[in-house]
Design an enzyme around this catalytic site. Structure first.
Site, PDB file in Angstrom:
ATOM      1  N   ASP A  80      -8.405 -14.127 -79.902  1.00 57.45           N
ATOM      2  CA  ASP A  80      -9.681 -13.715 -80.502  1.00 57.45           C
ATOM      3  C   ASP A  80      -9.742 -14.150 -81.955  1.00 57.45           C
ATOM      4  O   ASP A  80      -8.728 -14.487 -82.570  1.00 57.45           O
ATOM      5  CB  ASP A  80      -9.853 -12.197 -80.400  1.00 57.45           C
ATOM      6  N   LYS A  81     -10.952 -14.099 -82.466  1.00 56.64           N
ATOM      7  CA  LYS A  81     -11.222 -14.399 -83.870  1.00 56.64           C
ATOM      8  C   LYS A  81     -12.044 -13.253 -84.427  1.00 56.64           C
ATOM      9  O   LYS A  81     -12.858 -12.654 -83.713  1.00 56.64           O
ATOM     10  CB  LYS A  81     -11.978 -15.733 -83.924  1.00 56.64           C
ATOM     11  N   HIS A  82     -11.843 -12.937 -85.696  1.00 57.12           N
ATOM     12  CA  HIS A  82     -12.682 -11.900 -86.311  1.00 57.12           C
ATOM     13  C   HIS A  82     -12.951 -12.274 -87.758  1.00 57.12           C
ATOM     14  O   HIS A  82     -12.104 -12.852 -88.417  1.00 57.12           O
ATOM     15  CB  HIS A  82     -11.981 -10.544 -86.253  1.00 57.12           C
ATOM     16  N   SER A  83     -14.132 -11.914 -88.212  1.00 60.64           N
ATOM     17  CA  SER A  83     -14.497 -12.228 -89.597  1.00 60.64           C
ATOM     18  C   SER A  83     -14.582 -10.946 -90.409  1.00 60.64           C
ATOM     19  O   SER A  83     -14.925  -9.884 -89.880  1.00 60.64           O
ATOM     20  CB  SER A  83     -15.861 -12.928 -89.590  1.00 60.64           C
ATOM     21  N   THR A 120     -22.102  -9.063 -84.996  1.00 57.54           N
ATOM     22  CA  THR A 120     -22.219  -9.829 -83.743  1.00 57.54           C
ATOM     23  C   THR A 120     -22.972  -9.042 -82.670  1.00 57.54           C
ATOM     24  O   THR A 120     -23.779  -9.600 -81.931  1.00 57.54           O
ATOM     25  CB  THR A 120     -20.795 -10.195 -83.248  1.00 57.54           C
ATOM     26  N   ARG A 168     -18.996   4.318 -92.797  1.00 55.68           N
ATOM     27  CA  ARG A 168     -18.690   3.525 -94.001  1.00 55.68           C
ATOM     28  C   ARG A 168     -19.889   2.690 -94.389  1.00 55.68           C
ATOM     29  O   ARG A 168     -20.223   2.547 -95.567  1.00 55.68           O
ATOM     30  CB  ARG A 168     -17.493   2.600 -93.745  1.00 55.68           C
ATOM     31  N   SER A 183      -9.756  -1.141 -89.868  1.00 57.92           N
ATOM     32  CA  SER A 183     -10.915  -1.309 -88.996  1.00 57.92           C
ATOM     33  C   SER A 183     -10.768  -2.552 -88.127  1.00 57.92           C
ATOM     34  O   SER A 183     -10.889  -2.497 -86.898  1.00 57.92           O
ATOM     35  CB  SER A 183     -12.174  -1.410 -89.879  1.00 57.92           C
ATOM     36  N   LYS A 187      -9.272  -2.632 -83.874  1.00 59.92           N
ATOM     37  CA  LYS A 187     -10.098  -3.185 -82.783  1.00 59.92           C
ATOM     38  C   LYS A 187      -9.399  -4.353 -82.129  1.00 59.92           C
ATOM     39  O   LYS A 187      -9.379  -4.488 -80.920  1.00 59.92           O
ATOM     40  CB  LYS A 187     -11.412  -3.755 -83.335  1.00 59.92           C
ATOM     41  N   LYS A 188      -8.877  -5.228 -82.975  1.00 55.86           N
ATOM     42  CA  LYS A 188      -8.329  -6.483 -82.445  1.00 55.86           C
ATOM     43  C   LYS A 188      -7.027  -6.253 -81.687  1.00 55.86           C
ATOM     44  O   LYS A 188      -6.788  -6.848 -80.636  1.00 55.86           O
ATOM     45  CB  LYS A 188      -8.119  -7.483 -83.597  1.00 55.86           C
TER      46      LYS A 188
HETATM   47  N1  URA Z   1     -15.376  -6.044 -90.189  1.00 55.36           N
HETATM   48  C1  URA Z   1     -14.865  -4.959 -89.549  1.00 55.36           C
HETATM   49  O1  URA Z   1     -14.742  -4.936 -88.336  1.00 55.36           O
HETATM   50  N2  URA Z   1     -14.504  -3.922 -90.287  1.00 55.36           N
HETATM   51  C2  URA Z   1     -14.605  -3.899 -91.643  1.00 55.36           C
HETATM   52  O2  URA Z   1     -14.221  -2.929 -92.239  1.00 55.36           O
HETATM   53  C3  URA Z   1     -15.131  -5.038 -92.293  1.00 55.36           C
HETATM   54  C4  URA Z   1     -15.517  -6.111 -91.542  1.00 55.36           C
END
Ligand code: URA
Length: 438
Positions: A80-83, A120, A168, A183, A187-188
């Site tokens: 996976d990729k996350h930004s 997303t 938040r 955070s 998730k990841k």
């Molecule tokens: N993306 C996230 O999933 N969490 C954050 O806190 C900031 C960006």
């Protein structure tokens, strides 16, 4: 342990221990902490910070607030990729189908818009019928059937982040490294990954405006990923301008479809190029290719031969959306909106775009939320006609804002005009990928 005691300890600058952090995350997950108690503690964490041990404890507790998925039976690398969040940052919509077309399984758990940045899930929901609320069993089945699935956190996967993330966003407590690490990584890591590529944004439209902060965030996330046994790499990338042509929800899906259809125009190329960079690092880390060049070529081929578009189509169909948008992306665009141009205030070169303002204004016209429970208007958006380095003449259109209300459009134009700096000399060239953190 009473919430008040934990809040007071952090308020007074104390260091929370494992039991206190677990009590907090359990209270968020089972609903026994009220929203005002959660936000009070988050604000105390924001102001007094968390050290590395507290950061690891909260990541661990949030990860274990739900199920940890297992895709080992698929027999392919799980990636996976996350930004960290940007403006016009839509690459997840491209990377998932591209990576799936290149042989990876991508169980992508994403978030909604946060602060001034887009999410997303909100973008995907602009596809008629598309569901991002997948029960775990459906999520797993869709990954198996089409190589990738896109979902929000549910009661089963990282539920604590789902709750904390929304609060938040609504309480201006997003930009702090430990909470971002917890955070994203909770998730990841719940996805049962083999490899993870992170896009850490830096610049005036990012949560981490300074390069040093972005480097620290990147290092913390790579360290956390590796310590949980996931091969992790971070790319620090430029967020001193909106990514690509569009900012919004439906319009960003539109841009991605144009790219997958091989119809990208010049202003969409940075989106395509960044998605290709990130996807090729995924292939490299997963061992699909041995060199960056070979991985990049594989990614380009998946776009050029249409296999990534076909994955996108299958995914949309499987998640309940209307696949005809893949043949006719214009169906995503709403006609009859009020469109106002932002024009160049002088002759010269665009040397700076205040990207934070572009994100905030897009939210204000309805593209994002002020309160966690607000509805998004997926049709509204911002379109770049020119970008940094382009030569312009006074009065020439540099961007267009589309929304529902004349008053809102006029306010938006005023703020957006002030967001552009035009100088007689061209600015220095900047790189899209600033650094790779391994
Ligand atoms: N993306 C996230 O999933 N969490 C954050 O806190 C900031 C960006």
């Amino acid at each position: 342990m009473r919430p008040q005691e934990i809040i007071a300890k952090k308020r007074d600058g104390g260091r929370l221990n494992d039991a206190e952090i677990r009590a907090f995350v359990e209270g968020v997950t089972d609903g026994s902490w009220a929203d005002y108690q959660i936000t009070a503690l988050i604000m105390a964490m924001f102001l007094n910070e968390l050290d590395f041990d507290e950061q690891s404890l909260i990541t661990h507790a949030m990860l274990h607030s739900g199920e940890i998925l297992d895709f080992s039976d698929l027999g392919v690398p799980v990636a996976d990729k996350h930004s960290t969040g940007g403006v016009g940052d839509k690459t997840s919509l491209l990377i998932a189908p591209i990576a799936a077309a290149c042989g990876l399984a991508v169980p992508m758990i994403s978030g909604r818009g946060l602060g001034h940045t887009g999410g997303t899930l909100d973008k995907l929901e602009s596809i008629p019928g598309y569901s991002v609320n997948l029960p775990v069993e459906d999520f797993k089945r869709i990954v198996k059937e089409c190589g990738y699935a896109m979902s929000g956190q549910t009661a089963d996967i990282a539920p604590a982040d789902k709750k904390i993330y929304g609060l938040r966003d609504a309480t201006a407590t997003v930009p702090t490294i430990p909470l971002i690490v917890a955070s994203i990584m909770s998730k990841k890591l719940a996805e049962g990954l083999d490899v993870l590529v992170l896009d850490v944004k830096t610049g005036n439209g990012a949560f981490m405006r300074d390069l040093e902060q972005a480097q620290q965030l990147a290092r913390e996330m790579v360290r956390t990923g590796d310590s949980f046994g996931v091969k992790t790499r971070a790319l620090i990338t430029d967020m001193n301008r909106p990514l690509g042509r569009y900012v919004g929800n439906a319009v960003e899906v539109y841009e991605c479809l144009k790219i997958l259809r091989g119809e990208a125009d010049n202003l969409m190329l940075p989106t395509r190029n960044l998605a290709s960079e990130l996807a090729s690092h995924l292939l490299l880390l997963a061992g699909i290719d041995e060199s960056k060049e070979a991985a990049y070529q594989r990614v380009l081929t998946a776009v050029e031969n249409g296999s990534a578009l076909e994955r996108f189509r299958t995914n949309v169909e499987t998640q309940g959306g209307d696949p005809s948008i893949c043949d006719d992306p214009d169906r995503l665009l709403t006609r009859g909106l009020i469109e106002k141009s932002i024009v160049a205030s002088a002759d010269g070169y665009i040397s700076r775009i205040d990207t934070l303002t572009v994100g905030k204004v897009t939210n204000e016209i309805g593209g994002g939320r002020t309160k966690a429970e607000d509805e998004i208007d997926s049709a509204v958006g911002f379109r770049c006609e020119k970008t940094i380095g382009d030569e312009v003449t006074a009065g020439e259109t540099i961007a267009v804002v589309s929304c529902r209300d004349v008053g809102a459009a006029e306010k938006a134009v005023e703020k957006l005009t002030a967001a552009y700096t035009i100088k007689p000399e061209p600015p220095e060239k900047s790189e899209l990928v600033i650094e790779v953190v391994r």
